[in-house]
Design an enzyme around this catalytic site. Sequence first.
Site, PDB file in Angstrom:
ATOM      1  N   GLY A  12       9.346  -8.224 -10.119  1.00 41.10           N
ATOM      2  CA  GLY A  12       9.064  -7.818  -8.812  1.00 41.10           C
ATOM      3  C   GLY A  12       8.122  -6.584  -8.713  1.00 41.10           C
ATOM      4  N   THR A  13       7.006  -6.961  -8.538  1.00 42.46           N
ATOM      5  CA  THR A  13       5.866  -6.006  -8.367  1.00 42.46           C
ATOM      6  C   THR A  13       5.575  -5.629  -6.940  1.00 42.46           C
ATOM      7  OG1 THR A  13       4.812  -7.235 -10.348  1.00 42.46           O
ATOM      8  CG2 THR A  13       3.616  -5.724  -9.444  1.00 42.46           C
ATOM      9  N   GLY A  17       8.328  -1.372  -8.559  1.00 45.87           N
ATOM     10  CA  GLY A  17       7.784  -2.039  -9.907  1.00 45.87           C
ATOM     11  C   GLY A  17       6.519  -1.828 -10.110  1.00 45.87           C
ATOM     12  N   ASN A 107      18.720  -0.018  -5.476  1.00 49.41           N
ATOM     13  CA  ASN A 107      19.643   1.091  -4.682  1.00 49.41           C
ATOM     14  C   ASN A 107      21.047   0.413  -4.436  1.00 49.41           C
ATOM     15  OD1 ASN A 107      17.835   2.922  -3.889  1.00 49.41           O
ATOM     16  ND2 ASN A 107      16.778   1.675  -2.062  1.00 49.41           N
ATOM     17  N   LYS A 194      23.122   8.756  -5.597  1.00 46.59           N
ATOM     18  CA  LYS A 194      22.079   8.189  -4.693  1.00 46.59           C
ATOM     19  C   LYS A 194      22.166   7.757  -3.430  1.00 46.59           C
ATOM     20  CE  LYS A 194      17.671   6.690  -4.811  1.00 46.59           C
ATOM     21  NZ  LYS A 194      17.129   5.278  -5.340  1.00 46.59           N
ATOM     22  N   ASN A 198      20.330   7.643   0.348  1.00 47.35           N
ATOM     23  CA  ASN A 198      20.084   6.238   0.899  1.00 47.35           C
ATOM     24  C   ASN A 198      20.729   5.754   2.242  1.00 47.35           C
ATOM     25  OD1 ASN A 198      17.878   5.192  -0.704  1.00 47.35           O
ATOM     26  ND2 ASN A 198      19.312   4.735  -2.312  1.00 47.35           N
ATOM     27  N   ASN A 202      17.917   5.572   5.272  1.00 51.30           N
ATOM     28  CA  ASN A 202      17.466   4.263   5.580  1.00 51.30           C
ATOM     29  C   ASN A 202      18.079   3.530   6.484  1.00 51.30           C
ATOM     30  OD1 ASN A 202      16.287   2.694   2.893  1.00 51.30           O
ATOM     31  ND2 ASN A 202      17.622   3.922   1.862  1.00 51.30           N
ATOM     32  N   SER A 264      12.158   2.319   2.553  1.00 49.59           N
ATOM     33  CA  SER A 264      12.000   0.757   2.062  1.00 49.59           C
ATOM     34  C   SER A 264      12.711   0.114   3.304  1.00 49.59           C
ATOM     35  CB  SER A 264      12.596   0.649   0.701  1.00 49.59           C
ATOM     36  OG  SER A 264      13.977   0.834   0.503  1.00 49.59           O
ATOM     37  N   GLU A 276      18.990  -4.753   2.718  1.00 52.10           N
ATOM     38  CA  GLU A 276      20.062  -4.679   1.505  1.00 52.10           C
ATOM     39  C   GLU A 276      21.174  -3.760   2.057  1.00 52.10           C
ATOM     40  OE1 GLU A 276      17.578  -3.890  -2.515  1.00 52.10           O
ATOM     41  OE2 GLU A 276      17.029  -2.224  -0.891  1.00 52.10           O
TER      42      GLU A 276
END
Length: 322
Positions: A12-13, A17, A107, A194, A198, A202, A264, A276
Amino acid sequence: MIERARRYAVLGTGAVGGYYGALLQRSGFEVHFLARSDCEHIARYGLAVRSPMGDFVLPKVHVYSEAGTMPRCEVVLVTLKATHNHLLASMLPSVVAQGGTVVLMQNGLGGEAEIFPWAAGAQILGGLPFICVNKTAPGQIHHIDYGLVTLGAFGPDYAPQGQSPVLLQVAEDLQQAGIAVETAADLMLARWRKLVWNIPYNGLSVLLNARTDQLMENPATAALAEQLMAEVKAGARACGRDFPDAFIEKMLDHTRAMQPYRTSMKIDAEQGRPLEVETIYGHPLRIARRAGAQMPRVEMLYRQLQFVDARIRTVGKVATRA
């Protein structure tokens, strides 16, 4: 260039990543990148990183459009969105070397347990980046602020695993690449911590169409973020993971100090990608509820985000059929 015994794969670039993988390659590690959407661009032009720590370009990288064509690597960084975790059932067995390590840099809660059956016997670590970074164009990574990675070892039922040799080895590699690292003896506690950041930022950034600085400049949304953080702390405490109230103040202060940032999840919503929602909201809510904790503000956020996510997925299906 320093030769390293351990090869790294990045599945996953995207922003995370691409950034961490680029730092590893720049420091001398052999890194192999999976990049599905911009593989051809990266193969031709490489990866470019813009960062307050210094800009750099990797003109040549090992990049692949399919995991099945990648070599087996001793350490596999999984930086796919959690919405694509089902793809790991076929990816991981072909990429991770025997006796290797999988680092899940995502996450939310529960991802390590989800991928465990597909990890081909590899040691699984959870990686929690605290970073502001975006992918601005094919092969273009913009690092805005921060960069710390917390690493913790996964074990049955998320029992604390302490400082395992594999954990320390990967931490040392990341540190040699110039990445700030802290190790956590209890991965589940680290993931709840975390979520303190988030869960409020988010979700609110999507629903209110706002950057983090805009959320913190408004007294009403700043107060709501703090209230959401308190509910996350209560959920963690019900699950046997607690942390001091000062940690909430620390997260609020960090957010006030950080550069203006689109989360994100906000970027995913803007670009019509699935959110997500389950890993960041649904799974923690269910775990906390089973432990006897109620998180009403978090649950309201969850229900609203489910609506947004369903609409995004419906539009995506229509566009695919068209």
